[in-house]
Design a protein around this motif. Structure first.
Motif, PDB file in Angstrom:
ATOM      1  N   GLU A 158       1.501   3.722  -3.118  1.00  0.00           N
ATOM      2  CA  GLU A 158       1.614   5.367  -3.498  1.00  0.00           C
ATOM      3  C   GLU A 158       2.629   6.176  -4.011  1.00  0.00           C
ATOM      4  O   GLU A 158       2.788   6.950  -4.570  1.00  0.00           O
ATOM      5  CB  GLU A 158       1.343   5.399  -1.970  1.00  0.00           C
ATOM      6  CG  GLU A 158       0.041   5.586  -1.411  1.00  0.00           C
ATOM      7  CD  GLU A 158      -1.050   6.105  -2.378  1.00  0.00           C
ATOM      8  OE1 GLU A 158      -1.177   7.180  -2.485  1.00  0.00           O
ATOM      9  OE2 GLU A 158      -1.843   5.439  -2.907  1.00  0.00           O
TER      10      GLU A 158
ATOM     11  N   LYS B 151       2.352   5.778  -8.015  1.00  0.00           N
ATOM     12  CA  LYS B 151       2.510   6.649  -8.397  1.00  0.00           C
ATOM     13  C   LYS B 151       2.091   8.049  -7.928  1.00  0.00           C
ATOM     14  O   LYS B 151       2.034   8.975  -8.799  1.00  0.00           O
ATOM     15  CB  LYS B 151       0.534   6.366  -7.403  1.00  0.00           C
ATOM     16  CG  LYS B 151      -0.641   6.661  -8.104  1.00  0.00           C
ATOM     17  CD  LYS B 151      -1.974   6.474  -7.100  1.00  0.00           C
ATOM     18  CE  LYS B 151      -2.199   5.566  -6.225  1.00  0.00           C
ATOM     19  NZ  LYS B 151      -3.059   5.805  -6.057  1.00  0.00           N
ATOM     20  N   ASN B 152       3.154   8.662  -7.006  1.00  0.00           N
ATOM     21  CA  ASN B 152       3.823   9.460  -7.131  1.00  0.00           C
ATOM     22  C   ASN B 152       5.749   9.946  -8.778  1.00  0.00           C
ATOM     23  O   ASN B 152       6.162  10.922  -8.217  1.00  0.00           O
ATOM     24  CB  ASN B 152       4.531   9.892  -5.898  1.00  0.00           C
ATOM     25  CG  ASN B 152       3.328   9.952  -5.094  1.00  0.00           C
ATOM     26  OD1 ASN B 152       2.090  10.553  -5.432  1.00  0.00           O
ATOM     27  ND2 ASN B 152       2.906  10.158  -3.425  1.00  0.00           N
TER      28      ASN B 152
ATOM     29  N   THR C   6       1.218  -0.952  -0.082  1.00  0.00           N
ATOM     30  CA  THR C   6       0.454  -0.193   0.027  1.00  0.00           C
ATOM     31  C   THR C   6       0.965   1.202  -0.182  1.00  0.00           C
ATOM     32  O   THR C   6       0.365   2.095  -0.843  1.00  0.00           O
ATOM     33  CB  THR C   6      -0.647   0.090   0.808  1.00  0.00           C
ATOM     34  OG1 THR C   6      -1.917  -1.237   1.022  1.00  0.00           O
ATOM     35  CG2 THR C   6      -2.109   1.513   1.173  1.00  0.00           C
TER      36      THR C   6
END
Ligand code: SD4
Length: 316
Positions: free
Chosen positions: A22, A25-26, A18
């Motif tokens: 993130e 994604k960044n 998780t």
């Protein structure tokens, strides 16, 4: 087309995946993502087969194995049988930057970690010690095989620049002999990744995984055009049959795979949980079960996860 992706062994990886998803994604790099995500698993005291809280060897010492590989440069770093350092994955990653001495074991690995300022920590928790004591008693009373309980965390990631990496970390087999090393820090067996193809990593009985160099085998199958799912399940099925033919039995083997398009797959010869995340799939825990010799993959229910959390934290 998918622009990033991540897959990891066992449900214990969900918080790491998780967090890692993130970061991906960044736009963060896969190497940083994997180190952070594996560190999370290593630091969590209730995961009893990795890092702090990992189960000890037969002498009640926690000896850890870890590896890191970069799919762009094919750089590898690994440590084995290392004691009393907090995050073996970070030590493995640092070694991967070196030209020589990339795989260190035991006292040599500890001396390197000390000289390079890695954090020391007693990795044996009270809970792990109690589990060890109970197991010693059970082995004596019930004449059980001592080797039981083993789950390596393996993670593979592809980032938005299409770079790939793989990381593994484990306390190995519970009750292993002092100095025993499994597949997890061994290139080609416990892990392999190549930006031009994809990556694979294994968990299960290292003694059998090493006989087939299974992570490399899965990557080579993907190179020939198989999907990650075909490659991983095909390699596990064929090699399990080979082991049974030649040796009468095959140990538990599970493999996660991710190709350089961000497609994932798994192969297993037992019930196996894993976590995956991509731009179109939220981080989730999946369960793979064998039904009539075919693997069936489902998302785990919230109830399943609640029962799991309760079980790993139960009083001993
Ligand atoms: C080992 N393969 O040391 C590791 C243990 C493991 O799931 O992954 N168990 O043999």
């Amino acid at each position: 087309m998918r622009t990033w992706g991540m897959i990891a062994t066992w449900r214990m990886a969900i918080e790491g995946v998780t967090l890692g998803s993130e970061m991906l994604k960044n736009g963060e790099k896969c190497q940083d993502v994997l180190e952070k995500a594996v560190m999370f698993v290593e630091d969590y005291p209730f995961y009893k087969s990795v890092g702090y809280g990992g189960l000890p060897n037969e002498e009640c010492e926690v000896e850890l194995d870890a590896a890191f590989m970069d799919g762009k440069t094919l750089s590898i770093g690994a440590v084995a049988s290392i004691k009393d350092f907090k995050n073996p994955i970070s030590i493995a990653r640092k070694l991967s930057a070196d030209r020589y001495n990339i795989f260190l074991v035991g006292a040599g690995a500890e001396s390197y970690a000390h000289k390079n300022g890695f954090v020391r920590q007693n990795m044996l928790t009270e809970r792990a010690r109690k589990t060890w004591e109970l197991r010693v008693k059970e082995i004596k009373e019930k004449n059980l095989s001592p080797y039981d309980g083993h789950d390596t965390v393996c993670m593979i990631a592809i980032d938005q620049e299409k770079d790939m990496a793989v990381a593994t970390s484990t306390s190995g087999l519970f009750m292993k002999k002092k100095g025993r090393v499994g597949d997890s820090p061994v290139s080609g067996s416990g892990f392999y990744v190549d930006n031009e193809i994809g990556g694979a990593a294994a968990t299960g009985l290292g003694e059998d995984i090493m006989k087939g160099c299974l992570s490399y085998e899965v990557v080579q199958r993907m190179k020939k055009g198989e999907t990650p799912q075909e490659a991983a399940q095909g390699a596990v099925d064929e090699f399990s049959k080979e082991l049974i033919k030649r040796r009468g039995k095959a140990g538990e083997i599970s493999i996660v795979a991710l190709n350089n398009k961000g497609d994932w797959g798994i192969g297993t010869n037992v019930e196996f949980t894993f976590c995956a995340a991509t731009p179109t799939e939220q981080p989730k825990v999946y369960i793979a079960k064998l039904v009539d010799g075919k693997v069936n993959i489902e998302i785990t229910s919230e109830e399943y996860m609640r029962a799991y959390k309760e079980k790993i934290q139960r009083e001993i």
